[in-house]
Design a protein around this motif. Structure first.
Motif, PDB file in Angstrom:
ATOM      1  N   MET A  62      -5.182   0.647  -5.798  1.00 54.62           N
ATOM      2  CA  MET A  62      -5.018   0.318  -4.381  1.00 54.62           C
ATOM      3  C   MET A  62      -6.195   0.725  -3.504  1.00 54.62           C
ATOM      4  O   MET A  62      -6.436   0.107  -2.470  1.00 54.62           O
ATOM      5  CB  MET A  62      -3.698   0.832  -3.834  1.00 54.62           C
ATOM      6  N   ASP A  63      -6.985   1.714  -3.965  1.00 51.20           N
ATOM      7  CA  ASP A  63      -8.129   2.128  -3.139  1.00 51.20           C
ATOM      8  C   ASP A  63      -9.236   1.078  -3.089  1.00 51.20           C
ATOM      9  O   ASP A  63     -10.144   1.171  -2.272  1.00 51.20           O
ATOM     10  CB  ASP A  63      -8.702   3.456  -3.651  1.00 51.20           C
ATOM     11  N   ASN A  64      -9.166   0.086  -3.962  1.00 47.95           N
ATOM     12  CA  ASN A  64     -10.189  -0.978  -3.931  1.00 47.95           C
ATOM     13  C   ASN A  64      -9.897  -2.034  -2.867  1.00 47.95           C
ATOM     14  O   ASN A  64     -10.667  -2.963  -2.684  1.00 47.95           O
ATOM     15  CB  ASN A  64     -10.263  -1.704  -5.280  1.00 47.95           C
ATOM     16  N   TYR A  65      -8.754  -1.913  -2.212  1.00 46.31           N
ATOM     17  CA  TYR A  65      -8.359  -2.937  -1.233  1.00 46.31           C
ATOM     18  C   TYR A  65      -8.850  -2.581   0.169  1.00 46.31           C
ATOM     19  O   TYR A  65      -9.071  -1.413   0.480  1.00 46.31           O
ATOM     20  CB  TYR A  65      -6.826  -3.091  -1.248  1.00 46.31           C
ATOM     21  N   ASP A  66      -9.011  -3.600   1.007  1.00 46.09           N
ATOM     22  CA  ASP A  66      -9.471  -3.355   2.379  1.00 46.09           C
ATOM     23  C   ASP A  66      -8.387  -2.653   3.197  1.00 46.09           C
ATOM     24  O   ASP A  66      -8.691  -1.846   4.070  1.00 46.09           O
ATOM     25  CB  ASP A  66      -9.820  -4.695   3.056  1.00 46.09           C
ATOM     26  N   TYR A  67      -7.128  -2.998   2.941  1.00 48.79           N
ATOM     27  CA  TYR A  67      -6.012  -2.399   3.687  1.00 48.79           C
ATOM     28  C   TYR A  67      -4.886  -2.033   2.725  1.00 48.79           C
ATOM     29  O   TYR A  67      -4.673  -2.724   1.725  1.00 48.79           O
ATOM     30  CB  TYR A  67      -5.420  -3.395   4.691  1.00 48.79           C
ATOM     31  N   ILE A  68      -4.159  -0.955   3.092  1.00 46.40           N
ATOM     32  CA  ILE A  68      -2.966  -0.578   2.322  1.00 46.40           C
ATOM     33  C   ILE A  68      -1.786  -0.525   3.300  1.00 46.40           C
ATOM     34  O   ILE A  68      -1.885   0.086   4.363  1.00 46.40           O
ATOM     35  CB  ILE A  68      -3.139   0.803   1.658  1.00 46.40           C
ATOM     36  N   ILE A  69      -0.708  -1.181   2.927  1.00 48.95           N
ATOM     37  CA  ILE A  69       0.517  -1.100   3.742  1.00 48.95           C
ATOM     38  C   ILE A  69       1.583  -0.419   2.905  1.00 48.95           C
ATOM     39  O   ILE A  69       1.888  -0.875   1.796  1.00 48.95           O
ATOM     40  CB  ILE A  69       1.020  -2.506   4.161  1.00 48.95           C
ATOM     41  N   LYS A  70       2.137   0.668   3.428  1.00 53.29           N
ATOM     42  CA  LYS A  70       3.223   1.354   2.728  1.00 53.29           C
ATOM     43  C   LYS A  70       4.528   0.720   3.192  1.00 53.29           C
ATOM     44  O   LYS A  70       4.887   0.838   4.371  1.00 53.29           O
ATOM     45  CB  LYS A  70       3.182   2.843   3.094  1.00 53.29           C
ATOM     46  N   ASN A  71       5.213   0.065   2.287  1.00 49.42           N
ATOM     47  CA  ASN A  71       6.391  -0.707   2.694  1.00 49.42           C
ATOM     48  C   ASN A  71       7.656   0.154   2.790  1.00 49.42           C
ATOM     49  O   ASN A  71       8.510   0.123   1.910  1.00 49.42           O
ATOM     50  CB  ASN A  71       6.607  -1.877   1.727  1.00 49.42           C
ATOM     51  N   GLU A  72       7.762   0.877   3.928  1.00 50.96           N
ATOM     52  CA  GLU A  72       8.971   1.676   4.134  1.00 50.96           C
ATOM     53  C   GLU A  72      10.019   0.849   4.858  1.00 50.96           C
ATOM     54  O   GLU A  72      11.198   0.921   4.562  1.00 50.96           O
ATOM     55  CB  GLU A  72       8.620   2.945   4.925  1.00 50.96           C
ATOM     56  N   SER A  73       9.551   0.059   5.821  1.00 51.26           N
ATOM     57  CA  SER A  73      10.470  -0.848   6.500  1.00 51.26           C
ATOM     58  C   SER A  73       9.815  -2.229   6.540  1.00 51.26           C
ATOM     59  O   SER A  73       8.630  -2.357   6.848  1.00 51.26           O
ATOM     60  CB  SER A  73      10.744  -0.332   7.923  1.00 51.26           C
TER      61      SER A  73
END
Ligand code: 5GP
Length: 191
Positions: A158-169
């Motif tokens: 995941m660190d290779n991506y431009d953005y990370i979204i943590k899907n909590e909601s």
């Protein structure tokens, strides 16, 4: 890339990325979705041409030989690939093109289109991921375990991506996703 915006979304199976992506598409009609080709069997409710183009392994490999796929992988025993022509046409028309693909494919696309924007959707915890993968109830225990192992491996990328979204909601994730698109769209001089 000619003029559109290419968005690549990844995240382990069961993370809810399908839901985030389809809600985002409902709210932003400028997003077009690239329908992948797969040799996997359709799940109940899945439609050919809508969720995937469902083809045999032979037909899939024929497409590979004819260079019709921009990238492809074998994932948990099935082939998945991105049809080339649609992406090229849509980008030329200046559209926002969304690919929902796994990490190897995403890396491949980033090499071919360095300007693409990549987003990784992660589960809040690994325990939550297992719960979600199991809950879908459409796969056998062996497949679930295979997908779980693969999911854990995917998290390493995941660190290779431009953005990370943590899907909590889901609601919050969709909001974040649409904000990323807006931001990148403004930054894209062609749009
Ligand atoms: P599923 O079988 O759950 O629909 O998909 C399995 C995985 O394959 C998911 O991570 C999905 O994002 C990925 N995938 C779907 N289409 C493609 C594709 O065209 N190329 C690649 N590389 N991965 C894909």
């Amino acid at each position: 890339m000619k003029s559109g915006l290419l968005l690549v979304v990844s995240g382990p199976a069961g993370v809810g990325k399908g839901t985030v992506v389809s809600l985002a598409r409902e709210r932003n009609s400028d997003i077009v979705f690239s329908v992948s080709m797969t040799s996997r069997e359709p799940r109940p409710g899945e439609k050919d041409g809508e969720n995937y183009f469902f083809v045999s392994r032979e037909k899939f490999l024929e497409m590979v030989n004819e260079n019709m796929l921009l990238e492809w992988v074998e994932y948990c025993g099935n082939f998945y690939g991105t049809p080339r022509l649609y992406i090229e046409e849509q980008l030329e028309q200046g559209n926002i093109v969304l690919l929902e693909i796994e990490v190897e494919g995403a890396r491949n696309i980033k090499q071919q289109y360095p300007e693409c924007v990549s987003v990784f959707i992660t589960p809040p915890t690994v325990t939550e991921l297992r719960k979600r993968i199991t809950k879908r109830g459409t796969e056998s225990p062996e497949i679930i375990e295979k997908r779980m192992q693969r999911a854990i491996k995917e998290l390493e990328h995941m660190d290779n991506y431009d953005y990370i979204i943590k899907n909590e909601s889901v609601e919050e994730s969709v909001k974040q996703f649409l904000e990323i698109i807006e931001k990148e769209r403004k930054a894209n001089r062609n749009m």
